[in-house]
Motif scaffolding. Structure first.
Motif, PDB file in Angstrom:
ATOM      1  N   THR A 135      -4.149   1.587  -8.722  1.00  0.00           N
ATOM      2  CA  THR A 135      -4.234   0.217  -9.209  1.00  0.00           C
ATOM      3  C   THR A 135      -2.993  -0.541  -8.785  1.00  0.00           C
ATOM      4  OG1 THR A 135      -5.514   0.926 -11.132  1.00  0.00           O
ATOM      5  CG2 THR A 135      -4.495  -1.246 -11.245  1.00  0.00           C
ATOM      6  N   ILE A 136      -3.175  -1.628  -8.071  1.00  0.00           N
ATOM      7  CA  ILE A 136      -2.063  -2.458  -7.611  1.00  0.00           C
ATOM      8  C   ILE A 136      -1.917  -3.608  -8.612  1.00  0.00           C
ATOM      9  CG2 ILE A 136      -1.110  -3.791  -5.708  1.00  0.00           C
ATOM     10  CD1 ILE A 136      -1.553  -0.803  -5.108  1.00  0.00           C
ATOM     11  N   ARG A 137      -0.739  -3.693  -9.271  1.00  0.00           N
ATOM     12  CA  ARG A 137      -0.520  -4.678 -10.337  1.00  0.00           C
ATOM     13  C   ARG A 137       0.517  -5.716  -9.920  1.00  0.00           C
ATOM     14  NH1 ARG A 137      -2.679  -2.568 -15.046  1.00  0.00           N
ATOM     15  NH2 ARG A 137      -3.248  -0.337 -14.907  1.00  0.00           N
ATOM     16  N   ASN A 189      -9.797  -7.504   2.601  1.00  0.00           N
ATOM     17  CA  ASN A 189     -11.065  -7.624   1.900  1.00  0.00           C
ATOM     18  C   ASN A 189     -11.526  -6.262   1.388  1.00  0.00           C
ATOM     19  OD1 ASN A 189     -11.352 -10.430   2.561  1.00  0.00           O
ATOM     20  ND2 ASN A 189     -11.967  -9.810   4.636  1.00  0.00           N
ATOM     21  N   VAL A 190     -12.494  -6.262   0.525  1.00  0.00           N
ATOM     22  CA  VAL A 190     -13.065  -5.009   0.026  1.00  0.00           C
ATOM     23  C   VAL A 190     -13.639  -4.202   1.205  1.00  0.00           C
ATOM     24  CG1 VAL A 190     -14.901  -4.011  -1.394  1.00  0.00           C
ATOM     25  CG2 VAL A 190     -13.549  -5.922  -2.265  1.00  0.00           C
ATOM     26  N   SER A 229       0.838  -1.196   0.000  1.00  0.00           N
ATOM     27  CA  SER A 229       0.000   0.000   0.000  1.00  0.00           C
ATOM     28  C   SER A 229       0.878   1.253   0.000  1.00  0.00           C
ATOM     29  CB  SER A 229      -0.928   0.007   1.214  1.00  0.00           C
ATOM     30  OG  SER A 229      -0.198  -0.203   2.409  1.00  0.00           O
ATOM     31  N   PRO A 230       0.655   2.178  -0.951  1.00  0.00           N
ATOM     32  CA  PRO A 230       1.488   3.375  -1.038  1.00  0.00           C
ATOM     33  C   PRO A 230       1.235   4.368   0.081  1.00  0.00           C
ATOM     34  CG  PRO A 230      -0.309   3.480  -2.622  1.00  0.00           C
ATOM     35  CD  PRO A 230      -0.368   2.115  -1.997  1.00  0.00           C
ATOM     36  N   MET A 231       0.048   4.295   0.685  1.00  0.00           N
ATOM     37  CA  MET A 231      -0.327   5.195   1.767  1.00  0.00           C
ATOM     38  C   MET A 231      -1.571   4.609   2.431  1.00  0.00           C
ATOM     39  SD  MET A 231      -1.964   8.345  -0.447  1.00  0.00           S
ATOM     40  CE  MET A 231      -0.568   8.389  -1.578  1.00  0.00           C
ATOM     41  N   PRO A 232      -1.984   5.129   3.600  1.00  0.00           N
ATOM     42  CA  PRO A 232      -3.206   4.616   4.213  1.00  0.00           C
ATOM     43  C   PRO A 232      -4.398   4.810   3.285  1.00  0.00           C
ATOM     44  CG  PRO A 232      -1.981   5.978   5.761  1.00  0.00           C
ATOM     45  CD  PRO A 232      -1.338   6.167   4.422  1.00  0.00           C
ATOM     46  N   LEU A 264      -7.868  -2.593  -6.540  1.00  0.00           N
ATOM     47  CA  LEU A 264      -7.931  -1.135  -6.529  1.00  0.00           C
ATOM     48  C   LEU A 264      -7.950  -0.650  -5.087  1.00  0.00           C
ATOM     49  CD1 LEU A 264     -10.612  -0.339  -9.274  1.00  0.00           C
ATOM     50  CD2 LEU A 264      -8.121  -0.357  -9.504  1.00  0.00           C
ATOM     51  N   MET A 265      -7.263   0.454  -4.868  1.00  0.00           N
ATOM     52  CA  MET A 265      -7.187   1.022  -3.529  1.00  0.00           C
ATOM     53  C   MET A 265      -7.454   2.518  -3.620  1.00  0.00           C
ATOM     54  SD  MET A 265      -3.940   0.959  -0.979  1.00  0.00           S
ATOM     55  CE  MET A 265      -3.950   1.881   0.558  1.00  0.00           C
ATOM     56  N   GLU A 266      -8.288   3.010  -2.713  1.00  0.00           N
ATOM     57  CA  GLU A 266      -8.584   4.440  -2.674  1.00  0.00           C
ATOM     58  C   GLU A 266      -7.839   5.062  -1.508  1.00  0.00           C
ATOM     59  OE1 GLU A 266     -12.386   6.558  -1.194  1.00  0.00           O
ATOM     60  OE2 GLU A 266     -12.760   6.100  -3.317  1.00  0.00           O
ATOM     61  N   ALA A 267      -7.029   6.084  -1.823  1.00  0.00           N
ATOM     62  CA  ALA A 267      -6.255   6.763  -0.788  1.00  0.00           C
ATOM     63  C   ALA A 267      -6.161   8.235  -1.135  1.00  0.00           C
ATOM     64  CB  ALA A 267      -4.848   6.162  -0.682  1.00  0.00           C
ATOM     65  N   MET A 268      -6.457   9.074  -0.134  1.00  0.00           N
ATOM     66  CA  MET A 268      -6.389  10.531  -0.328  1.00  0.00           C
ATOM     67  C   MET A 268      -7.214  10.969  -1.531  1.00  0.00           C
ATOM     68  SD  MET A 268      -4.523  11.350   2.248  1.00  0.00           S
ATOM     69  CE  MET A 268      -4.077  13.053   1.952  1.00  0.00           C
TER      70      MET A 268
END
Length: 689
Positions: free
Chosen positions: A659-661, A674-675, A625-628, A650-654
């Motif tokens: 997209t995590i590949r 989990n989602v 994860s690039p950030m919380p 997919l991750m939502e931050a800030m």
């Protein structure tokens, strides 16, 4: 102002309210709690003990909450935002009528001090478990309430509370009062719209800033100017009144230690308060309550000067967050008192019957980061264990392990309340209990509370509202480095967990996985690897198969013998270089091992995963994860074969989507989250081999 002036005329007020309230008792058999979290659970506990049925309301975010599971009935009230759910007075009334609840307990916050809601309850024939709406209205305005207190003979801080808000007038009044002065929003609380001004040239900026925040928070930009007392204490008095004209106080609470003008630790009785001063403050609080025809539980807040003079600040027309410490020292259940008063019963005791027994502390445990100016946090309570509740220890909470601290509501996790026969013993009890409070998954203020409760000035009872800023350097001291013993116990704990799981051959992250032909009863060697903050730890371990380990830490040999793992309470016990460590808590959550050392410190050690191949050209951390943030979508399943560059999740931050590949061609071995789960920074989101 006309309605307020009527409140001052006590005889008229008495006739207006009490003449209609001294009739027959109205039994309450079902109550709706218009709140959530720990206060909802707290009210339910007393209601159930008295045979009163309880009705919960909940937002979509709270559908699986503890207060919902404890209630006899529960009703969905709206989306997560409070203004669309817990602040919908009309919908709460509708549910009360639908469920057959005769009364509504508002708890604290939300609608508890909303005079319009109290009026609506009365109009609909529902008992509002709180004071009359006129009393709420009068005490809701800081300026109007002080006018009332002055006429009632209650000491007030010198200040200006007038309607003329021009800068010229405010400057003139500030000079008359004398600097430093305190600018406060006329409406509201919680430190919003509050500014300290030390010099005349800073007044205009302070006023404008306060007005902007007041308008944004309360829809009212008016401010008042007060004398700012240096080194004051915040001492509040618990009052209780019934519908028959009786009113008592249940002594004081010291709430001086605060951050961001909000309380963090409270105690009762207040330290170093003489009996004479206690009686004077108690009498003033009762006079304040009678001045507005008060009914039910309320709190009169005073600012206490170093010379023993005290001044009225405000009155909270509800049950306070810190009411449990008053219950502890008086041996009374204040929620039970609220129910009795709401039924038109007389107060259970008179003033002469109330006595102080021992000493009590309440520590508020928050999801927040003290090192970042107490910035509130969110996340899942991946692990939660508390000290054992008893008659002298209460854990007031509305969450369980696995629950999330939401972005929508207050980040308080719990209130830890302890009692003992004197202040010294109660403080020691508090410190030991904090050592037993273990939370993993998000930042908390527990370690800060430990430092605060052992600070020499606090131990002496030298408290004041500026305590934290004054002692910031010592209270914000960096965490002690891990001792060699703690590091060795962490490594041994991980190995014992690994052996107990009997899954070493299938787990590529296992320190034993590279040992072909491993047998528990044979001596073997391996290296345990941890990432701790910015350091990479490589810990050689030799195991004799009989629960004895030789561990090398920082070049030193540490002998760990008779090591035993308790998998039920997740603790390890062992002799380490001759010292016995009993039940050291070690909890593995996803890719980290958390150890709570013997000196009460909590350390989180990351277990490196074998996500990326050696020599691979993928960027380090491409599955981290690039950030919380929050996982919003997962595109693969465990066991799927994936190609390099394929989207994994997919991750939502800030407010941005990431997209995590996959960094390699491989197979999805695990998806730890989990989602909709909240993920901290630098956490492994997937393992691909």
């Amino acid at each position: 102002m006309h309605s307020i002036s009527r409140l001052i005329k006590k005889d008229q007020l008495f006739l207006r309210y009490f003449s209609t309230s001294t009739g027959s008792i109205t039994p309450i058999t079902k109550v709706l709690i218009a709140n959530r979290g720990e206060i909802a659970c707290r009210v339910m506990r007393t209601a159930k003990s008295k045979g009163v049925k309880t009705v919960a309301v909940y937002s979509e975010a709270d559908k699986n909450s503890l207060h919902v599971s404890l209630a006899d009935e529960s009703y969905l009230i709206g989306p997560p935002p409070a203004k669309e759910s817990y602040l919908r007075g009309d919908k709460i009334i509708e549910i009360a009528k639908k469920s057959g609840a005769q009364a509504i307990h508002p708890g604290y916050g939300f609608l508890s001090e909303n005079s319009d809601f109290a009026d609506l309850c009365e109009k609909e024939g529902i008992i509002f478990i709180g004071p009359p709406s006129d009393a709420i209205r009068a005490m809701g305005s800081k300026s109007a309430s002080k006018d009332i207190m002055i006429k009632a003979g209650v000491p007030t801080i010198p200040g200006y509370h007038g309607e003329d808000q021009s800068m010229d007038i405010l400057k003139k009044e500030a000079l008359k009062i004398g600097y430093p002065v305190l600018i406060k929003a006329v409406m509201g609380g919680g430190g919003k719209g509050m500014r300290i001004v030390e010099r005349e040239e800073d007044l205009e900026d302070g006023v404008n800033s306060s007005k902007r925040e007041a308008q944004a928070s309360f829809g009212d930009s008016r401010v008042l100017v007060e004398k700012y007392l240096v080194h004051p204490r915040h001492v509040e008095i618990q009052v209780f009144a019934d519908k028959h004209g009786n009113c008592v106080h249940l002594f004081e609470r010291d709430c001086s230690v605060q951050r961001r003008h909000q309380k963090i630790i409270e105690e009762a009785p207040a330290p170093h308060l003489s009996e004479d001063l206690r009686q004077k403050m108690g009498s003033a609080a009762v006079a304040a309550a009678k001045a507005v025809g008060y009914v039910g539980a309320g709190t009169v807040e005073f600012i206490l000067s170093q010379d023993g003079s005290f001044f009225f600040m405000e009155m909270n027309t509800r049950l306070q967050v810190e009411h449990p410490i008053t219950e502890m020292i008086t041996k009374q259940d204040l929620v039970e008192w609220q129910l009795k008063v709401a039924e038109s019963q007389k107060l259970p005791l008179e003033q002469s019957d109330l006595k102080i027994h021992g000493h009590s502390f309440e520590a508020r445990i928050y999801a927040e980061n003290p090192d970042s100016d107490f910035l509130p946090g969110t996340g899942k309570l991946a692990h939660l264990s508390t000290p054992t509740p008893s008659s002298t220890l209460r854990v007031e909470t509305g969450v369980r392990q696995g629950d999330e601290v939401s972005v929508y509501y207050d980040p308080m996790i719990a209130k830890l309340v302890v009692w003992h026969e004197d202040r010294e013993k109660a403080l020691r009890y508090l410190r030991n209990s904090l050592d037993e409070y273990h939370i993993i998954g998000l930042n908390t203020n527990i370690n800060f509370l430990k430092r605060l409760s052992t600070h020499p000035a606090f131990v002496k009872g030298e408290v004041e509202t500026g305590f934290i800023p004054i002692h910031r350097e010592s209270l914000m001291a960096p965490q002690e480095p891990m001792s060699n013993d703690t590091i060795a116990l962490a490594a041994v704990s991980l190995l014992l967990k690994d052996i107990a799981s009997q899954k070493t051959k299938e787990d590529p992250t296992s320190p034993w996985s590279s040992l072909i032909g491993f047998r528990v009863n044979h001596s073997l060697k391996s290296t345990v690897k941890f990432d701790f903050k910015d350091n990479k730890l490589e810990i050689p371990v030799e195991y004799d198969g009989k629960n004895n380990f030789t561990v090398t830490v920082n070049g030193a040999t540490v002998q760990v013998t008779d090591a035993k793992l308790n998998t039920q309470n997740e603790t390890v016990s062992a002799h380490v270089n001759g010292r016995f460590y009993n039940n050291i808590k070690t909890v593995t959550v996803k890719n980290s091992l958390n150890i709570f050392s013997a000196d009460g410190q909590q350390y989180q050690l990351e277990i490196p995963s074998t996500v990326l191949p050696k020599g691979g050209d993928a960027a380090l951390g491409s599955l981290v994860s690039p950030m919380p943030g929050k996982v919003t979508k997962i595109m693969v399943n465990v066991g799927d074969s994936v190609k390099k560059g394929q989207p994994i999740l997919l991750m939502e931050a800030m407010k941005m989507e990431h997209t995590i590949r996959s960094p390699i061609d491989g197979k999805v071995e695990s998806l730890p989250y989990n989602v909709n789960e909240i993920v901290e920074e630098k956490k492994t989101l997937a393992v691909i081999v």
